[in-house]
Design a protein around this motif. Sequence first.
Motif, PDB file in Angstrom:
ATOM      1  N   THR A 192      26.943 -11.190   7.842  1.00 51.67           N
ATOM      2  CA  THR A 192      27.279  -9.838   8.273  1.00 51.67           C
ATOM      3  C   THR A 192      26.933  -8.798   7.222  1.00 51.67           C
ATOM      4  O   THR A 192      26.722  -7.641   7.537  1.00 51.67           O
ATOM      5  CB  THR A 192      28.779  -9.727   8.608  1.00 51.67           C
ATOM      6  OG1 THR A 192      29.554 -10.200   7.488  1.00 51.67           O
ATOM      7  CG2 THR A 192      29.116 -10.541   9.842  1.00 51.67           C
ATOM      8  N   ARG A 193      26.858  -9.210   5.928  1.00 54.77           N
ATOM      9  CA  ARG A 193      26.450  -8.284   4.872  1.00 54.77           C
ATOM     10  C   ARG A 193      25.978  -9.065   3.664  1.00 54.77           C
ATOM     11  O   ARG A 193      26.419 -10.193   3.415  1.00 54.77           O
ATOM     12  CB  ARG A 193      27.592  -7.329   4.493  1.00 54.77           C
ATOM     13  CG  ARG A 193      28.845  -8.008   3.972  1.00 54.77           C
ATOM     14  CD  ARG A 193      30.003  -7.020   3.885  1.00 54.77           C
ATOM     15  NE  ARG A 193      29.679  -5.881   3.034  1.00 54.77           N
ATOM     16  CZ  ARG A 193      30.371  -4.738   3.045  1.00 54.77           C
ATOM     17  NH1 ARG A 193      31.402  -4.584   3.861  1.00 54.77           N
ATOM     18  NH2 ARG A 193      30.023  -3.753   2.241  1.00 54.77           N
TER      19      ARG A 193
ATOM     20  N   GLN B 233      25.636  -7.263   0.550  1.00 51.54           N
ATOM     21  CA  GLN B 233      26.192  -6.552  -0.592  1.00 51.54           C
ATOM     22  C   GLN B 233      27.687  -6.354  -0.390  1.00 51.54           C
ATOM     23  O   GLN B 233      28.131  -6.049   0.718  1.00 51.54           O
ATOM     24  CB  GLN B 233      25.526  -5.185  -0.784  1.00 51.54           C
ATOM     25  CG  GLN B 233      24.082  -5.261  -1.237  1.00 51.54           C
ATOM     26  CD  GLN B 233      23.509  -3.876  -1.517  1.00 51.54           C
ATOM     27  OE1 GLN B 233      23.926  -2.898  -0.932  1.00 51.54           O
ATOM     28  NE2 GLN B 233      22.550  -3.809  -2.423  1.00 51.54           N
ATOM     29  N   VAL B 234      28.455  -6.552  -1.455  1.00 49.89           N
ATOM     30  CA  VAL B 234      29.900  -6.319  -1.421  1.00 49.89           C
ATOM     31  C   VAL B 234      30.274  -5.472  -2.626  1.00 49.89           C
ATOM     32  O   VAL B 234      29.621  -5.545  -3.677  1.00 49.89           O
ATOM     33  CB  VAL B 234      30.696  -7.646  -1.436  1.00 49.89           C
ATOM     34  CG1 VAL B 234      30.404  -8.475  -0.197  1.00 49.89           C
ATOM     35  CG2 VAL B 234      30.399  -8.437  -2.702  1.00 49.89           C
TER      36      VAL B 234
ATOM     37  N   THR C  88      36.106  -8.690   0.188  1.00 46.56           N
ATOM     38  CA  THR C  88      35.421  -8.059   1.310  1.00 46.56           C
ATOM     39  C   THR C  88      35.103  -9.099   2.374  1.00 46.56           C
ATOM     40  O   THR C  88      34.722 -10.228   2.064  1.00 46.56           O
ATOM     41  CB  THR C  88      34.119  -7.393   0.829  1.00 46.56           C
ATOM     42  OG1 THR C  88      34.427  -6.476  -0.229  1.00 46.56           O
ATOM     43  CG2 THR C  88      33.448  -6.640   1.959  1.00 46.56           C
TER      44      THR C  88
ATOM     45  N   VAL D 149      33.076 -11.140   4.876  1.00 45.67           N
ATOM     46  CA  VAL D 149      31.699 -11.553   5.150  1.00 45.67           C
ATOM     47  C   VAL D 149      31.759 -12.766   6.073  1.00 45.67           C
ATOM     48  O   VAL D 149      32.497 -13.714   5.793  1.00 45.67           O
ATOM     49  CB  VAL D 149      30.932 -11.912   3.865  1.00 45.67           C
ATOM     50  CG1 VAL D 149      29.487 -12.285   4.207  1.00 45.67           C
ATOM     51  CG2 VAL D 149      30.957 -10.763   2.863  1.00 45.67           C
TER      52      VAL D 149
ATOM     53  N   ILE E  25      24.435 -13.044  -1.764  1.00 50.24           N
ATOM     54  CA  ILE E  25      25.352 -11.902  -1.700  1.00 50.24           C
ATOM     55  C   ILE E  25      25.487 -11.348  -3.114  1.00 50.24           C
ATOM     56  O   ILE E  25      25.738 -12.093  -4.055  1.00 50.24           O
ATOM     57  CB  ILE E  25      26.725 -12.325  -1.156  1.00 50.24           C
ATOM     58  CG1 ILE E  25      26.590 -12.931   0.241  1.00 50.24           C
ATOM     59  CG2 ILE E  25      27.689 -11.138  -1.124  1.00 50.24           C
ATOM     60  CD1 ILE E  25      27.872 -13.529   0.779  1.00 50.24           C
TER      61      ILE E  25
ATOM     62  N   VAL F  21      28.529   1.491  -1.800  1.00 51.73           N
ATOM     63  CA  VAL F  21      28.946   0.833  -0.568  1.00 51.73           C
ATOM     64  C   VAL F  21      29.753   1.767   0.310  1.00 51.73           C
ATOM     65  O   VAL F  21      29.556   1.880   1.517  1.00 51.73           O
ATOM     66  CB  VAL F  21      29.783  -0.428  -0.883  1.00 51.73           C
ATOM     67  CG1 VAL F  21      30.264  -1.086   0.411  1.00 51.73           C
ATOM     68  CG2 VAL F  21      28.968  -1.403  -1.704  1.00 51.73           C
TER      69      VAL F  21
END
Length: 238
Positions: free
Chosen positions: A117-118, A120-121, A127, A129, A208, A216
């Motif tokens: 789903t992403r 970068q965090v 976060t 994911v 990631i 962000v």
Amino acid sequence: TITAKITVGKDSATTTKDVEVKKAILTAVKQSKANQLAATVVGDTKDLKATDFTITNTATNATVPVKAVSVNKTDKTKVTIDTFVDMKDAKEYNVVFDGTTQKFTATDGTVANVGLTRLQVPAAEKTEVKAQSLDANGVVIGEFPITNANSAKGQVSTELTISKGYAEDTGVYLPAVGDTMNVKLTYHTGTFGTDGNETGKIEQTFTITAVDQATVNNYAVRLGGKTADKFDKLKDDN
């Protein structure tokens, strides 16, 4: 009613046309998940609710119940429509909003890829994911915890390599900017050859990365006059 008149010399002609004015209009819709649509609605979208939308399978006339509707905080024309059931029969569907109809063709539910789903965090912030199974058009068929160890048919299992930080269920925590987590995703078909190896499985590896929170987050800020009336006339700035 719009009236138009043209005069040429002594001759003239007049015509009128009625135009319906709506509070908001549905201009586009596409499927983003098996149970979710991404719609574009122009106009006033602040009071949209689930009962404003009707989704119908054009082949069977079956209605798909709408679970929730949410409007993007930054772009008010972007509307997410969540449904109670999946739409993955490759059939055409009508989406009706206030007399306006848009169509889309549902995914056939065939998994062609995997993803996250992403990638970068924000550093030092746990976060969400999730691992995903996707069809050939990028429609999400299923979502799974980032720590999923289930290798049954239809599952996407994960193998994690973490230098610093941790992963828990659907949460990822990387303590400092630049820290990374490698994630190997495997979509399982549940079919095995005579050699005992799983056939048709899909594998991909992603990284990631922890980044500065400022890159962000996207806050809408309103700066200006001290009085309420001046403040209300100002516009948000990202």
